[in-house]
Scaffold this motif. Structure first.
Motif, short mmCIF file in Angstrom:
data_model
loop_
_atom_site.label_atom_id
_atom_site.label_comp_id
_atom_site.label_asym_id
_atom_site.label_seq_id
_atom_site.Cartn_x
_atom_site.Cartn_y
_atom_site.Cartn_z
N GLY A 34 47.89 42.28 44.99
CA GLY A 34 48.62 41.39 44.60
C GLY A 34 47.86 40.31 44.46
O GLY A 34 47.61 39.68 43.56
N GLY A 35 46.25 40.78 44.95
CA GLY A 35 45.50 39.36 44.59
C GLY A 35 44.50 39.31 42.74
O GLY A 35 43.93 40.55 42.65
N ILE A 36 43.80 38.41 43.56
CA ILE A 36 42.28 38.59 42.32
C ILE A 36 41.16 38.62 43.13
O ILE A 36 41.03 38.35 43.84
N SER A 37 40.55 40.07 42.65
CA SER A 37 39.06 40.39 43.16
C SER A 37 38.58 39.63 42.23
O SER A 37 38.48 38.37 41.59
#
Length: 77
Positions: free
Chosen positions: A2-5
């Motif tokens: 769900g996160g942005i790298s």
């Protein structure tokens, strides 16, 4: 998941840099910084004015004002 790298953020930053250019982004950053600085100055000035007016009220309130007496009004029945 769900996160942005970090790599996705770098790609987004590169696309924004290509679209707007460094000169436009630099002026935008400068304008944003001056707006934040002006906002902080206005807030601190308002706080200082509030504290000053509060201290003036505290100094003048007990010594110059006379307590008001409540008078009861009787109902004419």
């Amino acid at each position: 998941m769900g996160g942005i790298s970090i790599w996705q953020l770098l790609i987004i930053f590169a696309i924004i840099l290509l679209l707007f250019g460094t000169k436009k982004l630099r002026s935008l950053g400068t304008d944003l910084g001056s707006a934040v600085k002006g906002f902080k100055k206005a807030v601190s000035d308002k706080d200082a004015d509030f504290e000053e007016s509060k201290s003036v009220e505290d100094k003048t309130s007990p010594s110059t004002e006379q307590p008001q007496k409540k008078t009861e009004q009787k109902d004419p029945q």
